[in-house]
Enzyme design. Sequence first.
Site, short mmCIF file in Angstrom:
data_model
loop_
_atom_site.label_atom_id
_atom_site.label_comp_id
_atom_site.label_asym_id
_atom_site.label_seq_id
_atom_site.Cartn_x
_atom_site.Cartn_y
_atom_site.Cartn_z
N HIS A 361 1.02 -1.10 -0.18
CA HIS A 361 0.04 -0.01 -0.14
C HIS A 361 0.97 1.59 -0.01
O HIS A 361 0.90 1.95 -0.62
CB HIS A 361 -0.94 -0.44 1.12
N GLU A 362 1.77 1.14 0.33
CA GLU A 362 2.97 2.40 1.18
C GLU A 362 3.50 2.56 -0.53
O GLU A 362 3.65 3.82 -1.04
CB GLU A 362 3.52 2.15 2.08
N HIS A 447 -10.03 7.64 3.10
CA HIS A 447 -10.25 6.34 3.73
C HIS A 447 -11.31 5.70 3.75
O HIS A 447 -11.86 4.21 3.59
CB HIS A 447 -9.41 5.94 4.98
ZN ZN Z 1 -3.18 4.81 2.27
#
Ligand code: ZN
Length: 717
Positions: A361-362, A447
């Site tokens: 993800h990062e 998010h």
């Molecule tokens: Zn993120």
Amino acid sequence: MNRKTALAAAVAAALTLGTAALATSQNVAQASAAAQPGAGFQAMSTIGRQAALDQAGKEAAETAKALGLGPDERLVAKDVLVENDGARHVRYDRTYRGLPVVGGDLVVHRAKNGKLTSTTWAHDGALKVAGATPKLSTQDASKAAERSAKHVKQARTTNLDSSQLVVWAVGKVPVLAYRSTVTGAGEAGANTREAVLVDAASGAVLDQYEVNPEISGTGNGVNVGQVTLETSQGGSGYTLTDALHGSTVVYDSYNSPQSNPAQNARTFSKSTNSWGNGSTSSRESAAVDASYGLGKTWDYYKNTFNRSGIRNDGRGAPAYVHVDNQLLNAFYDDSCFCMSFGDGSSQNGNTPLTALDVSGHEMSHGVTAATANLNYSGESGGLNEATSDIFGTMVEFYANNTTDPGDYYIGEKLHMGNGYLRRMDNPAADGNSLSCYSSRAGQVDVHYSSGIGNHFFYLTAEGTGAKTIGGLPHNGTPCNGDTFSGIGKDKAAAIWYRALSTYMTSTTNYSSARTATLQAAADLYGANSQERYIVSKAWAAVSLGTALPDPGGSTSSPSPSPSGSPTGNPNPGNALTNGDFEQGATGWTQSANDITNSNQQTPHGGSWYAWMMGYGSAATETLSQNNIAVPATGSPKLTFWLKVTTQETGSTAYDTLKVNLNGTTVATYSNANAGAGYVQKTVDLSAYRGQTVNLQFAGQEDAYLSTLFLIDDVSVG
Ligand SMILES: [Zn+2]
């Protein structure tokens, strides 16, 4: 070589809600403020060091001039040390006509005010290299290296491309040389490697030495279990520097604040090559997770999309574990080109945020920053987050790790109260995320609005209905009651990557993301493909747009797609062999080693290109291909991408590149065509319809000042 650094403070894209650290752009002075006892040098953070290197890179050209180096020489900043009083010592490597110079390194000493005070040379002054072209071929050099190897038995060159042309400036008279790497049985086992440098004119051995092989260690992570790690030998032991993946370094942040994870950072180093113990009682365990996860993410992008690292430049981004205290978050920050991982908090049993899908993800936030650069707010922010969840998930599948098998949950290993951070099959199940598009999408946290994109991706890949994936229950829950089968995650990911890298921009919203993915699906699988139809149905199932008419039939085979796309024939309708040079010299005849993947210049696409001329003295070169069948119908054309850089000024053509067909010049370019980037050139071949032709690029330089012609992606069709 100078990389553009982020000027403004960039928002760090975080994994979870909460404070995303705002990293300030740092200058050298700021970054090296904390003095440390020692050799008299200022302590420098990774960010500060990069800023100092960038500055040294900017000064390289004027420094070369001040030192009296010749027009063919370039300085490449390698290291900077700053004294407590601000004086600097800048270490440069040198290139000559773009070739690495062995023994060309030097250290420039500058006073606090920047004045050049002295220079320490490995080889004094400007280089005068006899003979601009090698007499030996790379094959000859490889054979000479194999014959001369001392440290390995039954030496073999791993591949012929490993013979690299360099300038050997260790002796009094600099000469052209080949540096070959041979492999065979020896001290370091069956694959001991030895570098052999041979004179490119005489074949005489100039130097030979054993090369430290890439080193595989073992790790036991908190989240990833027992794994193999790529590490490096350093000092008397090993460090967590992954030489196979852009030299990605994992640091112990030592609980530095999230605003500057490098502040107290230390390298992980030890005498044995075994890391972590599977629990947080060892500070190494979380680092094992990160090193492994980032390596897998690198491999996923490289092996799936031929992308070399976040910025596709082969460079790994540093990662910091143990950032801050009780930090239930992880984030990527483009301004430091680095990633931070917290140790978790009492809310999740202090489980470090270093799970595989989190690493994916990062690092994917970095890929987004390097491509569409989706603004991190409103609907584009939701798409930014969804992109990271999508590729974090794909990395989890790709790694095929039995401790953490692939699924469409995010952070299911992190001991969160409800068992996960987010779910892609049913985003709204977490109580906050949006499963269906509505006008609220731009107002909620990124998010939560990511749920729409995640849900779209899940439905495209897996379709509707209940499934068990990676041991977890999944349930495709369309907002419109539709039922359909998915096209599989690999095709869905290819569509998303193509949309992200080609058709999305910083302001893309959900509606334009739909358009982008439909276009990408058309490129990859055809406008009337089942794949594109399912994409449209999945968007409709998250309340965006209406489904396209059913094209009928089942999933199609990929149709030809444009050059550079992840799947399909890379160059349909091209009568040339290896027009993009990605197979090296295959199909081409060259008078010098012009076809290269040297990182001294940039390709137009892929990693190989033809580098013609650039001598700065009278010279000629040719690059040609025979037996090209020009199409008999239509309007056949020769197209190619050309980048010209020159030291000449004005519009007089001193140095030229001619395009010859069967010996007749059909186009001429020169130093007057110099520009910042590649420009596509087109030559009409109507007069050659149905003929078999010889294509030749012929370069010619006059006695003074160099002009480089870079050629890539040549096509006849
Ligand atoms: Zn993120």
